[in-house]
Design a protein around this motif. Sequence first.
Motif, PDB file in Angstrom:
ATOM      1  N   GLY A 245       0.816  -1.199   0.000  1.00  0.00           N
ATOM      2  CA  GLY A 245       0.000   0.000   0.000  1.00  0.00           C
ATOM      3  C   GLY A 245       0.854   1.255   0.000  1.00  0.00           C
ATOM      4  O   GLY A 245       2.049   1.214   0.324  1.00  0.00           O
ATOM      5  N   ALA A 246       0.268   2.372  -0.345  1.00  0.00           N
ATOM      6  CA  ALA A 246       0.996   3.643  -0.366  1.00  0.00           C
ATOM      7  C   ALA A 246       1.565   3.946   1.014  1.00  0.00           C
ATOM      8  O   ALA A 246       0.963   3.653   2.041  1.00  0.00           O
ATOM      9  N   GLY A 247       2.773   4.508   1.014  1.00  0.00           N
ATOM     10  CA  GLY A 247       3.385   4.920   2.268  1.00  0.00           C
ATOM     11  C   GLY A 247       4.245   3.878   2.939  1.00  0.00           C
ATOM     12  O   GLY A 247       4.744   4.107   4.041  1.00  0.00           O
ATOM     13  N   SER A 248       4.440   2.737   2.289  1.00  0.00           N
ATOM     14  CA  SER A 248       5.273   1.686   2.875  1.00  0.00           C
ATOM     15  C   SER A 248       6.566   1.533   2.086  1.00  0.00           C
ATOM     16  O   SER A 248       6.588   1.679   0.861  1.00  0.00           O
ATOM     17  N   SER A 249       7.647   1.218   2.784  1.00  0.00           N
ATOM     18  CA  SER A 249       8.950   1.037   2.121  1.00  0.00           C
ATOM     19  C   SER A 249       9.207  -0.420   1.743  1.00  0.00           C
ATOM     20  O   SER A 249      10.222  -0.729   1.123  1.00  0.00           O
ATOM     21  N   TRP A 250       8.298  -1.329   2.111  1.00  0.00           N
ATOM     22  CA  TRP A 250       8.470  -2.731   1.724  1.00  0.00           C
ATOM     23  C   TRP A 250       8.285  -2.883   0.214  1.00  0.00           C
ATOM     24  O   TRP A 250       7.638  -2.056  -0.432  1.00  0.00           O
ATOM     25  N   LYS A 251       8.821  -3.993  -0.327  1.00  0.00           N
ATOM     26  CA  LYS A 251       8.726  -4.260  -1.755  1.00  0.00           C
ATOM     27  C   LYS A 251       8.084  -5.618  -2.000  1.00  0.00           C
ATOM     28  O   LYS A 251       8.232  -6.540  -1.189  1.00  0.00           O
ATOM     29  N   VAL A 252       7.367  -5.730  -3.103  1.00  0.00           N
ATOM     30  CA  VAL A 252       6.810  -7.019  -3.504  1.00  0.00           C
ATOM     31  C   VAL A 252       7.960  -8.022  -3.641  1.00  0.00           C
ATOM     32  O   VAL A 252       8.994  -7.717  -4.245  1.00  0.00           O
ATOM     33  N   GLY A 253       7.781  -9.185  -3.054  1.00  0.00           N
ATOM     34  CA  GLY A 253       8.812 -10.227  -3.078  1.00  0.00           C
ATOM     35  C   GLY A 253       9.641 -10.309  -1.816  1.00  0.00           C
ATOM     36  O   GLY A 253      10.377 -11.285  -1.631  1.00  0.00           O
ATOM     37  N   ASP A 254       9.556  -9.320  -0.931  1.00  0.00           N
ATOM     38  CA  ASP A 254      10.311  -9.367   0.327  1.00  0.00           C
ATOM     39  C   ASP A 254       9.842 -10.538   1.188  1.00  0.00           C
ATOM     40  O   ASP A 254       8.638 -10.785   1.338  1.00  0.00           O
ATOM     41  N   ARG A 255      10.815 -11.249   1.773  1.00  0.00           N
ATOM     42  CA  ARG A 255      10.525 -12.331   2.726  1.00  0.00           C
ATOM     43  C   ARG A 255      10.358 -11.710   4.112  1.00  0.00           C
ATOM     44  O   ARG A 255      11.273 -11.044   4.608  1.00  0.00           O
ATOM     45  N   VAL A 256       9.211 -11.940   4.736  1.00  0.00           N
ATOM     46  CA  VAL A 256       8.913 -11.246   5.984  1.00  0.00           C
ATOM     47  C   VAL A 256       8.199 -12.170   6.974  1.00  0.00           C
ATOM     48  O   VAL A 256       7.720 -13.257   6.622  1.00  0.00           O
ATOM     49  N   CYS A 257       8.126 -11.696   8.213  1.00  0.00           N
ATOM     50  CA  CYS A 257       7.260 -12.300   9.217  1.00  0.00           C
ATOM     51  C   CYS A 257       6.563 -11.160   9.948  1.00  0.00           C
ATOM     52  O   CYS A 257       7.034 -10.017   9.924  1.00  0.00           O
ATOM     53  N   THR A 258       5.451 -11.467  10.605  1.00  0.00           N
ATOM     54  CA  THR A 258       4.651 -10.391  11.166  1.00  0.00           C
ATOM     55  C   THR A 258       3.891 -10.809  12.409  1.00  0.00           C
ATOM     56  O   THR A 258       3.514 -11.971  12.560  1.00  0.00           O
ATOM     57  N   LEU A 259       3.678  -9.840  13.279  1.00  0.00           N
ATOM     58  CA  LEU A 259       2.854  -9.992  14.478  1.00  0.00           C
ATOM     59  C   LEU A 259       1.450  -9.505  14.147  1.00  0.00           C
ATOM     60  O   LEU A 259       1.284  -8.446  13.554  1.00  0.00           O
ATOM     61  N   LEU A 260       0.442 -10.282  14.574  1.00  0.00           N
ATOM     62  CA  LEU A 260      -0.936  -9.994  14.203  1.00  0.00           C
ATOM     63  C   LEU A 260      -1.857 -10.058  15.413  1.00  0.00           C
ATOM     64  O   LEU A 260      -1.564 -10.738  16.396  1.00  0.00           O
ATOM     65  N   ALA A 261      -3.012  -9.386  15.309  1.00  0.00           N
ATOM     66  CA  ALA A 261      -4.081  -9.570  16.288  1.00  0.00           C
ATOM     67  C   ALA A 261      -5.028 -10.684  15.850  1.00  0.00           C
ATOM     68  O   ALA A 261      -5.922 -11.073  16.591  1.00  0.00           O
ATOM     69  N   GLY A 262      -4.805 -11.205  14.655  1.00  0.00           N
ATOM     70  CA  GLY A 262      -5.603 -12.287  14.093  1.00  0.00           C
ATOM     71  C   GLY A 262      -5.389 -12.333  12.595  1.00  0.00           C
ATOM     72  O   GLY A 262      -4.909 -11.363  11.992  1.00  0.00           O
ATOM     73  N   GLY A 263      -5.721 -13.476  11.973  1.00  0.00           N
ATOM     74  CA  GLY A 263      -5.694 -13.567  10.524  1.00  0.00           C
ATOM     75  C   GLY A 263      -4.532 -14.288   9.904  1.00  0.00           C
ATOM     76  O   GLY A 263      -4.453 -14.425   8.682  1.00  0.00           O
ATOM     77  N   GLY A 264      -3.581 -14.793  10.705  1.00  0.00           N
ATOM     78  CA  GLY A 264      -2.362 -15.380  10.146  1.00  0.00           C
ATOM     79  C   GLY A 264      -2.530 -16.732   9.501  1.00  0.00           C
ATOM     80  O   GLY A 264      -1.748 -17.106   8.621  1.00  0.00           O
ATOM     81  N   MET A 265      -3.537 -17.490   9.912  1.00  0.00           N
ATOM     82  CA  MET A 265      -3.727 -18.838   9.377  1.00  0.00           C
ATOM     83  C   MET A 265      -4.645 -18.776   8.162  1.00  0.00           C
ATOM     84  O   MET A 265      -5.779 -19.260   8.165  1.00  0.00           O
ATOM     85  N   ALA A 266      -4.127 -18.163   7.110  1.00  0.00           N
ATOM     86  CA  ALA A 266      -4.881 -17.949   5.879  1.00  0.00           C
ATOM     87  C   ALA A 266      -3.907 -17.896   4.714  1.00  0.00           C
ATOM     88  O   ALA A 266      -2.692 -17.771   4.905  1.00  0.00           O
ATOM     89  N   GLU A 267      -4.436 -18.001   3.504  1.00  0.00           N
ATOM     90  CA  GLU A 267      -3.564 -17.959   2.331  1.00  0.00           C
ATOM     91  C   GLU A 267      -2.912 -16.601   2.154  1.00  0.00           C
ATOM     92  O   GLU A 267      -1.827 -16.508   1.573  1.00  0.00           O
ATOM     93  N   GLU A 268      -3.560 -15.558   2.656  1.00  0.00           N
ATOM     94  CA  GLU A 268      -2.972 -14.230   2.617  1.00  0.00           C
ATOM     95  C   GLU A 268      -3.492 -13.407   3.787  1.00  0.00           C
ATOM     96  O   GLU A 268      -4.552 -13.696   4.346  1.00  0.00           O
ATOM     97  N   VAL A 269      -2.710 -12.400   4.155  1.00  0.00           N
ATOM     98  CA  VAL A 269      -3.102 -11.534   5.257  1.00  0.00           C
ATOM     99  C   VAL A 269      -2.657 -10.114   4.925  1.00  0.00           C
ATOM    100  O   VAL A 269      -1.624  -9.908   4.268  1.00  0.00           O
ATOM    101  N   VAL A 270      -3.454  -9.147   5.328  1.00  0.00           N
ATOM    102  CA  VAL A 270      -3.099  -7.726   5.189  1.00  0.00           C
ATOM    103  C   VAL A 270      -2.804  -7.183   6.577  1.00  0.00           C
ATOM    104  O   VAL A 270      -3.583  -7.402   7.512  1.00  0.00           O
ATOM    105  N   VAL A 271      -1.687  -6.469   6.707  1.00  0.00           N
ATOM    106  CA  VAL A 271      -1.221  -6.043   8.022  1.00  0.00           C
ATOM    107  C   VAL A 271      -0.592  -4.654   7.933  1.00  0.00           C
ATOM    108  O   VAL A 271      -0.091  -4.249   6.873  1.00  0.00           O
ATOM    109  N   ASP A 272      -0.637  -3.924   9.028  1.00  0.00           N
ATOM    110  CA  ASP A 272       0.075  -2.656   9.168  1.00  0.00           C
ATOM    111  C   ASP A 272       1.549  -2.907   8.841  1.00  0.00           C
ATOM    112  O   ASP A 272       2.198  -3.770   9.442  1.00  0.00           O
ATOM    113  N   ALA A 273       2.079  -2.162   7.891  1.00  0.00           N
ATOM    114  CA  ALA A 273       3.459  -2.378   7.437  1.00  0.00           C
ATOM    115  C   ALA A 273       4.471  -2.213   8.559  1.00  0.00           C
ATOM    116  O   ALA A 273       5.576  -2.766   8.504  1.00  0.00           O
TER     117      ALA A 273
END
Length: 320
Positions: free
Chosen positions: A69-97
């Motif tokens: 999304g706009a305003g993020s320095s991440w790039k498509v293809g980056d390997r990442v991990c993330t802390l969530l309040a829910g939603g991680g056990m899914a094919e995709e997740v949207v999270v605060d960058a």
Amino acid sequence: MKALQGVEGRVEWGDAESPICDVGQVRIRVAAAGLNRADLLQRAGLYAPPPGASDILGLECAGVISEVGAGSSWKVGDRVCTLLAGGGMAEEVVVDARHVLPAPETLSLLEAAALPEVYATAWLNLFQLAGLKPGEKVLLHAGASGVGSAAIQLCKAFGSPCWVSVGSAERLAYCDALGAQGGVIRGEDLQGLRDFGPFDVILDPVGGNYAALNLELLARDGRWVNIGLMGGRKAELDLALLLGKRVQLIGSTLRTRDDQFKADLLGDLGQHVWPLFDEGRLRPQLERSYAVQDAEVAFAELATNTVSGKLVLVIDDSLV
């Protein structure tokens, strides 16, 4: 997309609405998701997600960024991990960058999925809230758990000797191998912790039936951080002892913290903790992984309280 949801005390892998990626967010194609006790409670209907959070299970995951999304320095293809309040056990997740960290270069995405929740919990409670200093003595109840495994390694890395309480001799040996100084087996000799105290900091996910002993074991100016209620929600305490020792009793949860708090916490982890993985001073403690279609088996194993370290669900085996 497909996602894992708790349904009447069981888990179900089924269709769910794909989330929208907005300003300041990223979309992650999920490779694997860590399993935590909070997921057990949510499946049982005992731990609802915070308002506005996804009702899909999963408080941490790892994968590959597929949209930015706009305003993020991440790039498509980056390997990442993330802390969530829910939603991680899914094919995709949207999270605060801001809640995303790079997957350590030396680790697979399967291993990286086992990191965010337990290391964030251990760092927050030991170092930020309890203000743990080098040389101070630490007691970790449930030392072989995911959080306990992370906490032992952090204590060793930052120069604070720690002891544990655990459920078996095998789990005590596991903790010793990670860097604990020793400990006791609950149900056999919990009172034996007196031989190792007094402790400057106690990290306790048990609560109730450990409370009086915790207060006895703490040193003057000790800090007792309670992060769970596995041993009950009520206890009788000698408040004169609490006053006389100047004990700080801190109640702590992470899931319900606001976005800025989590962003600051993840920033701190990225600066002080994440480099230690590539240096080999920290490592994920992944006991076993399961295909997401076998999630019910994984949940049942975690519920036995015999897992040393972490269980992880594989969501996309082409990425792990």
